[in-house]
Write an enzyme that holds these catalytic residues in place. Structure first.
Site, PDB file in Angstrom:
ATOM      1  N   GLU A 415       0.844  -1.272  -0.093  1.00 49.99           N
ATOM      2  CA  GLU A 415       0.150  -0.117   0.042  1.00 49.99           C
ATOM      3  C   GLU A 415       0.991   1.412   0.009  1.00 49.99           C
ATOM      4  O   GLU A 415       1.729   1.436   0.898  1.00 49.99           O
ATOM      5  CB  GLU A 415      -0.939  -0.082   0.971  1.00 49.99           C
ATOM      6  CG  GLU A 415      -1.739   1.277   1.501  1.00 49.99           C
ATOM      7  CD  GLU A 415      -2.717   1.429   0.231  1.00 49.99           C
ATOM      8  OE1 GLU A 415      -3.479   0.723  -0.256  1.00 49.99           O
ATOM      9  OE2 GLU A 415      -2.591   2.681  -0.263  1.00 49.99           O
ATOM     10  N   HIS A 483      -4.222  -1.532  -7.184  1.00 50.16           N
ATOM     11  CA  HIS A 483      -5.353  -0.949  -6.655  1.00 50.16           C
ATOM     12  C   HIS A 483      -5.498   0.434  -6.773  1.00 50.16           C
ATOM     13  O   HIS A 483      -4.261   1.167  -6.296  1.00 50.16           O
ATOM     14  CB  HIS A 483      -5.673  -1.738  -5.478  1.00 50.16           C
ATOM     15  CG  HIS A 483      -6.269  -3.240  -5.327  1.00 50.16           C
ATOM     16  ND1 HIS A 483      -7.301  -3.471  -4.670  1.00 50.16           N
ATOM     17  CD2 HIS A 483      -5.734  -4.074  -5.906  1.00 50.16           C
ATOM     18  CE1 HIS A 483      -7.719  -4.784  -4.967  1.00 50.16           C
ATOM     19  NE2 HIS A 483      -6.850  -5.145  -5.882  1.00 50.16           N
ATOM     20  N   GLU A 508     -15.121  -5.146  -1.531  1.00 54.74           N
ATOM     21  CA  GLU A 508     -14.985  -4.722  -0.248  1.00 54.74           C
ATOM     22  C   GLU A 508     -16.044  -3.536   0.324  1.00 54.74           C
ATOM     23  O   GLU A 508     -16.341  -3.193   1.474  1.00 54.74           O
ATOM     24  CB  GLU A 508     -13.426  -4.166  -0.040  1.00 54.74           C
ATOM     25  CG  GLU A 508     -13.169  -2.799  -0.929  1.00 54.74           C
ATOM     26  CD  GLU A 508     -11.936  -2.503  -1.069  1.00 54.74           C
ATOM     27  OE1 GLU A 508     -10.918  -3.384  -0.987  1.00 54.74           O
ATOM     28  OE2 GLU A 508     -11.605  -1.406  -1.280  1.00 54.74           O
TER      29      GLU A 508
END
Lengths: 714, 714
Positions: A415, A483, A508
């Site tokens: 991330e 993502h 999600e």
């Protein structure tokens, strides 16, 4: 003499004034291009002789130069054609046909001081039109700054449109279905749920843009091969139904810094009176460059589980401690008080490895393994992650060895918190760490506001960043699942280690927001997935979040059976079995479908399709005589018909049907299902009963003699 | 009781209202701090009891929060002191004393909703004051955005000031000498010569800022330890002689993105009635953190020659071909037509290696070795260099072997064209290439407009970039000489592989611009070099550019002898013998000084100094009983006096004096010089006759018996 000169005059005239016409190989499309009296470049597109795009103009706004959108003259035209096949490294089909007629028009514009040339290259396929602009090397254009592109797609009516707001930073919206005249981006559904957004106009929308005319014609607009250029958004003229391109801007208020020779991405218009043809179109891949990778054996389509859903449902955390202020290079992580909920701890990861090994799942993703999660979100923090320092409770080497001993691969998580310059700064080190510790694939994320500050997720700088990461990953034989990156445009043909992306509103959102309405998954293949596979993370069995916290009203907006069907209808070579292992272990019969379903395909048949309503898709597993069928519906129950005429002749198959139970309902009773097996053959037509928000998944394997003895025919 | 409570009251009062006073260790400075009736934090600085800075305020402007510059209360004060010595890895002296008294004041500000605390830490040395702000972890300040810092330096009169325009991107200006009231940045000397500049205000100047009062007091303002923060510029109130800090902004219009706990750089005010004390001050180094590098043996002060000056005088080119449009990843370099002037070709580099080997010079820099120079300048090009692909005529391996066989090291060149994100993207690869091919040191450059676009050379992002490059270089045991980077602030104490920088107007400007006036080198040590060494590239022997092109009127604005003196007066552990080898080979007698002079020192004596006028400096070579003296002057001839009382007692030395010939003149007759040797000892005082724009260089080595026999006493 006179006749000759008249002929000559006519010939010269025609090159510059008369329309250039072209048909697609089988003639179903025709196309015309001309330069009008104002010197504007104009094209028209026809399908079965009816106009689809009418009198649509082309051009650019360039900084410190006159506009490049009128005063054109045609100085050259060149025709070409191609008809070839090629095989993707992985995909929905084994072989793809690339068949088009091409017209390349060289346009010249002369102003007082400046002569400039562009080439517009049109390729007309039997599924639609693709075109790009080329800027050749020339005195008038060497380095230039684009302020915007003015490509028009002028529609012929107030078409029904499936749209999300034009937004330079986010695509994580629920789709709105309105007429073109009803588009209002700032009033889009759940717009205020999106944390980081840059909705730029009421009448701005994103691509891929899906439409259906009153006459039942399906039209899809997107782009292919987005390289070194901003993403294309769309301004909608809601009175005239005219669309104009709009490029995502950069930190200094322009759109793109360019150098000749250069070529823009291809603008794609895919059209058919059959919705299935839209999904089956390979135009976008065909417009991308073949890969130059010489060895692609290390790129592996796979299924994976992950330490992930627990964080979304709130039973686990990414962060190790509950403090709100940490510094990567300074905090003494061992001294922090663990919050007891940290998902990425050695023991928990081993559980996931065990589950994966036991069930033939190749990969285990672990999110929250590395320091920095305590304050990663919402602080526009630059030095946010280092991608190499694990938390005190995550033993890198022990887990590498454990996974290896079980034949399972751990999947890395990077991330970036949208701090892309930090990620680039650390990229080599992060990839070396991966290789040293047994990781071959990484899921990246770009949650937050982009750093370099002033840039957007969709701007030229970030477009180059995503490709840089993928190319550098290839040097290390690493595959990338990105993502919150820019939506795909078929570049995975050129960079086949770009194995998936999210870049849309995934499963999600159901855990902690208003969620995705039942029609969501019937729209995404007509929009987001037109550019490439989506890591939708399907397979949630425990539908309602009240299971984890009685106060919660969030839920997945589908039945359990529909979650299985998504493995077929939501194409991705990287598919997550997204739920917690215990939710699978208590329903191993249903989980069997996830274990069986393939992720790489020889063939795909779109059996039924209506955007926003339903999909029934069948796919053949690569290299095997196995097929899988997925049927999904929106909030309306329906009977899906799957004709199995694609099966091999002269043999029987076992069809195992995972279906909604009779009383299933996505809202009231989503988790009831039934599994039945039958003998079938190519003459069978399955009738699959889908509940509200429901689905059905079917595996088809050759029948063994035992099957033929024990099972009934369908 | 009453008396007690009065006493208590008085005590409580004093902590919050009465001034906090402090003296420097020897008492020459005193300092006072208080919070006034409006709650403003105010400090005063006195030198020999006279005011230097009066009633100067402190504070910050913070985004989306009330200003943090009034309404303060003192909640705590803490005194401390230090007296220690430490040894730098390399430097002007072997041992440095760090001796100060410290006052740390905790200030609290309470508004309706917000309580915030800062600590101002003042250190009073015998050469001046340094102070910084600390923002501790606190609820009211976690992540915050600074819009500007409001530190005042309120002067007591209209001092004579040596200044260059405040500019977020360039320091390559000639100095202006005016009173504070006469500062006008946009009308600074030769301002329009600077290609990439961001002069932000008429009344804006840069630091280091050098001043002299009417009473003969010297005042220098700068900063130390510039980390993760923008560079400090100065707004000048030309009526009240009050200076206020101004931080270089970022791409999104603020100054800095910060996270607590954090500490700003130290603001430094160095003061003395002796100009020599300014140059001798070690305050800025003392305020920097010691290095954490455990092994520094790979960091090597050295002299070098380079394929470089030829490009500046126009006889050679950086670029290989004369085209104006290339692409790093696409151009077929071998197909380009070489222009025949490319300096960085294998044969030419070998000549430099030969020259270096013959003359005991350790390094050879080569600029223009790598592809991309054809269009590198002025196009704001992002993907401009790859730092690893040589031109077709530069044989990397052959030159690595040739240099090694001669005992010489090649020095790498990484011109980034200010495309810092491109450089970071390629950095690991570039450093790996260096190590694989025998390079241990790199000269970097940032010519142009910064990419990430919108950022400045002086902004927080670039400040972090320069440090990132130095830290990553240390991982590879590489030393860095950065050009066009932010001006130094003593960080080479913490990162001793940051071995030099340019970050000011260097000798090269003489080749192709109005040049550097004769006083330039007498100012730089009082300004740019206060923060650290400068790679000034001295040693040009062929003074006039008409030698290369009769039409040129450019010249170096000094005599040849002054060029030699610069090796002593312009401190750098990395010193270039900047001219073409043939210009040395025809004057090997003069070149002997360059061969002899050291680059690392045990001791330094500032014998004479007046900013803008003259300098006479003596330095002792590290680990040797050798001294070197350099004396320079501005456009006025003078006699410099160098008393040699620093020599060891009871021994004679040979002083070899390289001086201007009698009729030398920087403009009319710059290249005549004379070299004489004498016996000297510590009782000798040399009288060095300096021409207009002239200088003298002296080497002092122990006299051998043969010397004592053959040479005369001075």
């Amino acid at each position: 003499m006179k006749i000759l000169s008249v002929f000559l005059l006519f010939y010269i005239f025609s090159a510059s004034v008369f329309a250039q016409n072209m048909s697609s190989p089988n003639g179903i499309f025709s196309f015309s291009f001309k330069v009008n009296d104002s010197g504007e470049a104009v094209y028209d597109l026809f399908y079965k002789s009816k106009p689809v795009l009418k009198a649509s103009k082309l051009g650019f706004i360039i900084k410190d130069q006159p506009d490049l959108k009128s005063g054109f003259k045609i100085v050259e035209t060149k025709n070409d054609a191609k008809n070839e096949t090629w095989n993707p490294v992985w995909g929905e089909v084994k072989t793809i046909r690339n068949n088009y007629n091409e017209l390349a028009v060289t346009l010249e514009q002369k102003t007082d001081n400046l002569t400039r040339k562009i080439i517009v290259r049109f390729r007309l396929f039997d599924d639609g039109l693709g075109f790009c602009y080329e800027f050749p090397v020339q005195d008038g254009l060497k380095y230039f700054t684009l302020l915007d592109e003015k490509t028009e797609f002028n529609l012929t009516g107030d078409h029904k449109t499936f749209w999300i707001p034009g937004d330079y930073d986010s695509q994580e919206y629920v789709y709105n279905t309105t007429k073109l005249s009803g588009i209002n981006a700032t009033k889009g559904k759940y717009v205020n749920e999106i944390a980081v957004k840059s909705v730029f106009a009421d009448n701005g929308v994103q691509t891929p843009l899906m439409m259906k005319t009153a006459d039942g014609l399906y039209i899809n607009i997107h782009e292919a091969a987005l390289l070194n250029y901003p993403a294309m958004h769309i301004f909608v003229d809601r009175q005239n139904f005219s669309l104009t391109s709009h490029l995502a801007p950069n930190a200094v208020g322009s759109a793109a810094f360019l150098q000749t020779p250069m070529q823009t991405p291809w603008r794609t218009i895919i059209v058919s009176d059959k919705a299935a043809d839209i999904l089956a179109s390979k135009m976008i891949l065909n417009l991308n460059e073949p890969t130059k990778y010489t060895d692609t054996s290390w790129i592996k389509p796979q299924k994976f589980v992950g330490v992930w859903w627990g964080m979304h449902v709130g039973t686990e955390s990414w962060n190790y401690a509950d403090v709100n202020n940490v510094k990567i290079d300074e905090t003494d992580w061992k001294s922090l008080k663990p919050n007891g909920k940290h998902g990425a701890n050695t023991a928990n990861v081993k559980k996931y490895i065990d589950f994966a090994a036991k069930n033939g799942i190749q990969g285990v993703l672990v999110e929250g393994w590395n320091v920095g999660w305590e304050d990663w979100f919402g602080n526009w923090k630059e030095n946010v992650f280092d991608f190499i320092t694990p938390y005190p409770d995550f033993d890198v080497k022990e887990l590498q060895n454990y996974a290896a001993s079980k034949g399972v691969k751990l999947i890395m998580h990077h991330e970036t918190s949208a701090s892309a310059s930090n990620y680039e700064r650390r990229l080599d080190e992060a990839f070396r760490f991966m290789k040293a510790n047994g990781y071959d694939a990484v899921k990246t994320g770009y949650v937050g506001r982009i750093i370099p500050r002033g840039e957007n997720h969709d701007g030229q700088w970030m477009v180059n960043h995503y490709v840089h990461v993928v190319k550098k990953a290839a040097e290390y034989k690493i595959s990338v699942d990105s993502h919150e990156s820019v939506r795909l445009t078929g570049l995975h043909r050129t960079y086949p280690n770009w194995i998936a992306a999210e870049a849309a509103r995934g499963n999600e959102f159901n855990a902690w927001s208003e969620g995705n309405p039942p029609e969501h998954e019937t729209i995404l293949p007509f929009t987001r997935l037109m550019g490439g596979p989506m890591d939708y993370t399907p397979g949630i069995f425990e539908i309602k979040m009240s299971k984890y916290d009685p106060k919660k009203t969030n839920q997945v907006h589908t039945t359990l059976a529909k979650q299985l069907a998504l493995y077929v209808t939501m194409y991705s070579p990287l598919q997550m079995a997204a739920d917690l292992p215990e939710n699978y272990e208590s329903r191993l019969d249903a989980f069997q479908f996830i274990k069986d379903v393939a992720v790489d395909w020889d063939d795909t048949k779109i059996l039924e399709a209506e955007p926003g309503d339903f999909l029934t898709i069948a796919r053949k597993a690569k290299g095997k005589n196995e097929w899988f069928v997925g049927a999904i519906t929106d909030e309306n129950a329906r009977t899906a018909t799957a004709s199995l005429d694609f099966l091999a002749p002269n043999m029987q198959y076992v069809a195992t049907i995972y279906a909604d139970a009779k009383n299933a309902d996505w809202e009231k009773n989503p988790m009831v299902y039934e599994i039945k097996s039958y003998l079938v053959d190519r003459k069978t037509a399955l009738k699959l009963q889908l509940a509200n928000g429901g689905g059905a998944a079917v595996s088809l394997k050759p029948a063994t003699p035992a099957d033929q003895k024990n099972l009934k025919s369908y």
